[in-house]
Write an enzyme that holds these catalytic residues in place. Structure first.
Site, PDB file in Angstrom:
ATOM      1  N   GLY A  44      -1.801   5.881   1.945  1.00  0.00           N
ATOM      2  CA  GLY A  44      -0.392   4.467   2.097  1.00  0.00           C
ATOM      3  C   GLY A  44       0.363   4.835   1.096  1.00  0.00           C
ATOM      4  CG  ASN A  45       3.337   2.258   1.356  1.00  0.00           C
ATOM      5  OD1 ASN A  45       4.017   1.059   1.091  1.00  0.00           O
ATOM      6  ND2 ASN A  45       3.806   2.328   2.761  1.00  0.00           N
ATOM      7  NE  ARG A  46       5.278   3.071  -6.917  1.00  0.00           N
ATOM      8  CZ  ARG A  46       6.422   3.121  -7.077  1.00  0.00           C
ATOM      9  NH1 ARG A  46       6.875   4.422  -6.513  1.00  0.00           N
ATOM     10  NH2 ARG A  46       7.035   2.183  -7.621  1.00  0.00           N
TER      11      ARG A  46
END
Ligand code: PMT
Length: 412
Positions: free
Chosen positions: A216-218
């Site tokens: 995932g990412n932020r």
């Protein structure tokens, strides 16, 4: 903060330890100019005191449906509310709301209310993940209830995991987004997207590794949700394709929830075919695991080697499929950490977008997760518009100003 000036908020507080944070919600709401009608359930009153809420809101705390029968308190409170917030919302109250049970003042009032409803669940992870709760939340979502969170973090008794109530500030910001009346913009922007269809993507895609892990990412979804809300306020028909985010859907926006890049592509492409504008604010994973394990990968089996494959580039695909001068107008984003404008300009060309919004995500006050952003909007026509640090709602409006300036005039 005065975004809620004159707004009447029904604040339902239910019986969880997070009820103490509802006092801060009440304080922030009053500070933002709202009139707050607190309704505390019997469970909530085991955790927090009526006097606290009366002191903070300057209004009587209603407790019992039997208190003043001629006043029909539940109907009066329900009708008067512009928006209702249940903070915290226990698994029990979510179940009651999903099934329409009305056995106390809060649930009867919510059944009588026709205003938007926001719930902020708080409970232990096992309760949140129980199929009954998942089902109840789904039922509420399909009925248009805005579900905020929960966050992943420390819970009562030293546990850690999903189930922590969202911060009071976040709940209040969500209410402010929700009640901002459609078409309330003063001056030139009012209705300047009326008759247009805008598709906005938001949040970070999740690419599963196994049933419990993902890449995932932020991205929090804040920038995309701000754009969707701003476009709706300016009169557009808005479709928000949202990767996982706990933010509420702004008023007047149709939301399509997705998880992976492939799902986002499947949702965006048909919507884009009928859209005037597509804004790709989502952080889409460039890669995904080549294979998804069907059961949890065991650490005892050693460090796994995860082979990655490329995800389709949705923006580039939209750019390549579009005949010159034809809709939709394409707005991409670029999250960069160095040489930001040069990378942004290259992306603009490579993906054949009309506008590319560059943000430097190495700053602590811009880009991912924060409420503010600082961007440069690059145009295919060579334009360059600097938007200094501002709230994401204001940045969204500046981006939409550039969009409006490039939309072809409507027939008639
Ligand atoms: O959500 P927030 O916490 O508010 O944070 C906002 C943000 C930083 C996520 C947002 O402002 C932002 O920069 N979004 C784009 C992030 C990104 O993925 O940038 P990129 O440079 O990797 O991608 C460039 C563009 O191509 C983007 O418009 C992206 O949506 C699109 N893309 C990328 C990969 C892919 N497979 N398909 C795409 O469509």
């Amino acid at each position: 903060m005065s975004d809620l000036a004159g707004v009447r908020v029904l604040l339902g507080v239910t019986g969880g330890i997070a009820a103490y944070k509802a006092a801060q919600v009440a304080r922030l709401l009053v500070g933002a100019g709202a009139t707050v009608d607190p309704v505390l359930t019997a469970g909530a009153r085991r955790f927090v005191g009526v006097a606290t809420f009366e002191g903070l809101t300057g209004r009587r705390v209603r407790q019992d449906v039997w208190d003043d029968i001629p006043a029909e308190t539940h109907v009066a409170l329900g009708r008067a509310a512009d928006v209702a917030l249940v903070y915290p919302a226990t698994a029990h109250v979510l179940a009651k709301l999903a099934t329409g049970l009305a056995d106390d003042l809060l649930t009867t009032t919510l059944l009588a209310a026709t205003c938007p409803l926001v719930v902020a669940p708080a409970m232990h992870t096992e309760m949140w993940q129980h199929p009954a709760t998942r089902h109840n939340v789904e039922v509420l979502r399909t009925r248009g209830v805005h579900v905020l969170g929960p966050d992943d973090g420390p819970l009562m008794g030293g546990d850690v995991g999903p189930g922590r109530v969202v911060a009071p500030e976040e709940a209040v910001a969500a209410l402010a987004r929700l009640v901002a009346p459609v078409g309330d913009l003063a001056g030139e922007r009012a209705g300047d997207l009326a008759g247009r269809t805008v598709v906005v993507t938001a949040g970070g895609t999740r690419e599963p590794i196994d049933p419990v892990r993902y890449l995932g990412n932020r991205s929090s979804g804040r920038m995309g949700v701000a754009l969707a809300g701003a476009a709706a306020r300016r009169g557009a028909t808005v479709h928000l394709v949202a990767a996982p985010t706990h933010l509420a859907t702004p008023a007047g926006v149709t939301r399509h929830d997705v998880t992976t890049a492939a799902q986002m592509r499947a949702a965006v492409l048909p919507l884009a075919a009928d859209a005037d504008v597509v804004v790709k604010a989502a952080a889409v994973a460039d890669f995904r695991p080549a294979a998804v394990a069907t059961s949890k990968v065991k650490k005892e089996a050693g460090v796994p080697a995860i082979e990655l494959v490329r995800n389709p580039d949705i923006l580039a695909e939209l750019g390549a499929a579009r005949a010159p001068g034809q809709p939709p107008l394409l707005v991409g984003f670029a999250a960069e950490t160095d040489d930001v404008e040069a990378h942004g300009r290259a992306k603009l060309e490579r993906k054949r977008a009309d506008l590319l919004v560059v943000n430097d995500v190495s700053s602590t006050d811009a880009g991912f997760e924060v409420d503010t952003n600082r961007v440069v909007i690059l145009g295919r026509d060579g334009s360059r518009t600097v938007v200094p640090l501002a709230g994401k709602d204001a940045v969204a409006d500046r981006i939409l100003d550039e969009v409006v300036a490039r939309l072809p005039a409507r027939d008639g």
